[in-house]
Design an enzyme around this catalytic site. Structure first.
Site, PDB file in Angstrom:
ATOM      1  N   VAL A   1       3.618   1.937  -1.358  1.00 32.35           N
ATOM      2  CA  VAL A   1       4.139   2.289  -2.693  1.00 32.35           C
ATOM      3  C   VAL A   1       3.054   3.039  -3.465  1.00 32.35           C
ATOM      4  CG1 VAL A   1       4.893   1.343  -4.909  1.00 32.35           C
ATOM      5  CG2 VAL A   1       5.672   0.294  -2.755  1.00 32.35           C
ATOM      6  N   TYR A   2       1.806   2.477  -3.381  1.00 30.92           N
ATOM      7  CA  TYR A   2       0.680   3.118  -4.068  1.00 30.92           C
ATOM      8  C   TYR A   2       0.469   4.513  -3.501  1.00 30.92           C
ATOM      9  CZ  TYR A   2      -3.985   3.942  -5.960  1.00 30.92           C
ATOM     10  OH  TYR A   2      -5.058   4.478  -6.630  1.00 30.92           O
ATOM     11  N   ASP A   3       0.444   4.614  -2.169  1.00 34.84           N
ATOM     12  CA  ASP A   3       0.128   5.891  -1.512  1.00 34.84           C
ATOM     13  C   ASP A   3       1.135   6.984  -1.886  1.00 34.84           C
ATOM     14  OD1 ASP A   3      -0.988   4.246   1.564  1.00 34.84           O
ATOM     15  OD2 ASP A   3      -1.952   4.554  -0.391  1.00 34.84           O
TER      16      ASP A   3
ATOM     17  N   LYS B   1     -32.499 -21.190  -5.051  1.00 36.72           N
ATOM     18  CA  LYS B   1     -32.371 -20.367  -3.841  1.00 36.72           C
ATOM     19  C   LYS B   1     -32.019 -21.255  -2.648  1.00 36.72           C
ATOM     20  CE  LYS B   1     -33.548 -16.547  -3.798  1.00 36.72           C
ATOM     21  NZ  LYS B   1     -34.129 -15.285  -4.130  1.00 36.72           N
TER      22      LYS B   1
ATOM     23  N   ASP C   1       0.816  -1.219   0.000  1.00 37.59           N
ATOM     24  CA  ASP C   1       0.000   0.000   0.000  1.00 37.59           C
ATOM     25  C   ASP C   1       0.849   1.269   0.000  1.00 37.59           C
ATOM     26  OD1 ASP C   1      -2.840  -1.135   2.036  1.00 37.59           O
ATOM     27  OD2 ASP C   1      -1.994  -1.795   0.116  1.00 37.59           O
TER      28      ASP C   1
ATOM     29  N   LYS D   1     -25.021 -16.860  -6.956  1.00 36.75           N
ATOM     30  CA  LYS D   1     -26.002 -15.783  -7.040  1.00 36.75           C
ATOM     31  C   LYS D   1     -25.655 -14.736  -5.973  1.00 36.75           C
ATOM     32  CE  LYS D   1     -30.971 -14.931  -7.522  1.00 36.75           C
ATOM     33  NZ  LYS D   1     -31.065 -13.813  -6.532  1.00 36.75           N
TER      34      LYS D   1
ATOM     35  N   SER E   1     -35.701 -10.649 -14.678  1.00 39.12           N
ATOM     36  CA  SER E   1     -35.534 -11.304 -13.367  1.00 39.12           C
ATOM     37  C   SER E   1     -35.375 -12.801 -13.640  1.00 39.12           C
ATOM     38  CB  SER E   1     -36.760 -11.035 -12.501  1.00 39.12           C
ATOM     39  OG  SER E   1     -37.920 -11.405 -13.222  1.00 39.12           O
TER      40      SER E   1
END
Ligand code: 0OX
Length: 328
Positions: free
Chosen positions: A38-40, A312, A36, A117, A85
């Site tokens: 490096v990105y920041d 479902k 992170d 789903k 749907s």
């Protein structure tokens, strides 16, 4: 306004491209290639350049993901291609009956694609020459709401595709379970009403007129339908999902090509077991006839395709949290 030198313009372009690639690896592929920090650091450099030279800001700059406008309301959107749907089924017998109807109508056995789903909300994304131009809710399937500005803050939605193509795709926008739990903890601490489930939290986040709120909710997506194909050649659902991957979209990789209903049922049982371990909520499995020409032959009823069914799961018994366990 100061004019940026060629070097500064090239540096801004280089930062944008690098940061967008890092964000793609992190938010779409779930495979970050850098830490992170490096990105920041690069992000901070780009923010500074865009502050010094506002004309350097482009609409696909990673700095545009944070939101910052408050909309007066949501415009209505007419879906050229309706969002259908699904017919629900609840046991193995109904799945066997579904397969029998399909085989009777086509006169032969077919391959099915099984997809988890996702329990989020349906969205439709429109691209022109590779640029994200419109995002909308499903609404009633024909009329939805324009939530483009909020969807621009969803990091897994590409602002620019890997190809400059014009097309429309559909999928699900959802809130990961961990983000849902964290959000409700904060709302409880702030004396706000908590969300009943991740689906409501995602819907509530996308209904915010202040785009900074949607940007703060760590929403994600799984795309599953090529609606308007544009120049994309795909003859079946399973390869269409690979096309979505290659264009830069996030798709669910638990999908499986099933040659028989027994394989479909095995997939359903497998993910009924695995459901509670998944980092996102699902409420079943969607079964689709794989071949697009078979889907065209089968067509649609008034509300749903004849070539798909939604199995479902029974409602998940509420997972007890540590606080809820009665310590006798
Ligand atoms: N919630 C899901 O994950 C999901 C929903 N719908 C569909 O397909 C519908 C779309 C067009 C007809 C079949 N697939 C999904 N994976």
């Amino acid at each position: 306004m100061a004019v940026p030198s060629t070097e500064v313009q090239q540096r801004a372009e280089e930062l944008r491209t690098t940061l967008n690639q890092y964000a793609y690896e992190y938010y779409v592929k779930d495979q970050p290639s850098v830490e992170d920090y490096v990105y920041d650091r690069l992000y901070k450099e780009l923010v500074q350049l865009e502050t010094d030279y506002p004309q350097l800001v482009t609409e696909d700059s990673p700095t545009q993901r944070v939101g910052g406008i408050v909309l007066p309301g949501f415009e209505k959107v007419i879906h050229d291609i309706p969002l259908y749907s699904l017919n629900d089924v609840f046991d193995k017998e109904e799945i066997i009956a579904f397969d029998a109807r399909v085989q009777k109508a086509l006169g032969r056995a077919v391959d099915y694609v099984c997809e988890l789903k996702i329990d989020g909300l349906s969205i439709s994304l429109k691209y022109e020459n590779g640029r994200f131009v419109r995002g909308a809710t499903r609404g009633d399937g024909t009329v939805g709401e324009n939530i483009t500005e909020n969807l621009k803050t969803v990091k897994s939605i590409p602002l620019k595709l890997k190809e400059p193509v014009s097309l429309e795709v559909r999928g699900e926008c959802y809130m990961p379970k961990a983000s849902f739990i964290r959000l409700n903890q904060v709302r409880e601490e702030e004396g706000l009403e908590v969300f009943a489930n991740p689906r409501n939290a995602a819907a509530g986040s996308l209904r915010q007129l202040d785009t900074r709120i949607a940007a703060s909710r760590n929403l994600s997506t799984f795309l599953y339908t090529l609606a308007d194909f544009g120049p994309i050649e795909a003859h079946d659902q399973f390869s269409a999902l690979d096309e979505l991957d290659s264009l830069g979209f996030r798709t669910n990789h638990e999908r499986r090509l099933c040659r028989t209903i027994d394989e479909v049922w095995a997939y359903i049982e497998e993910f009924h077991e695995k459901r509670s371990e998944l980092p996102y909520e699902i409420d079943g499995v969607v079964i689709k006839v794989n071949d697009f020409s078979d889907q065209d032959t089968l067509g649609f009823t008034v509300k749903a395709p004849r070539w798909a069914a939604a199995y479902k799961f029974p409602p998940e018994e509420a997972e007890t949290t540590i606080e809820e366990i009665e310590w006798t």
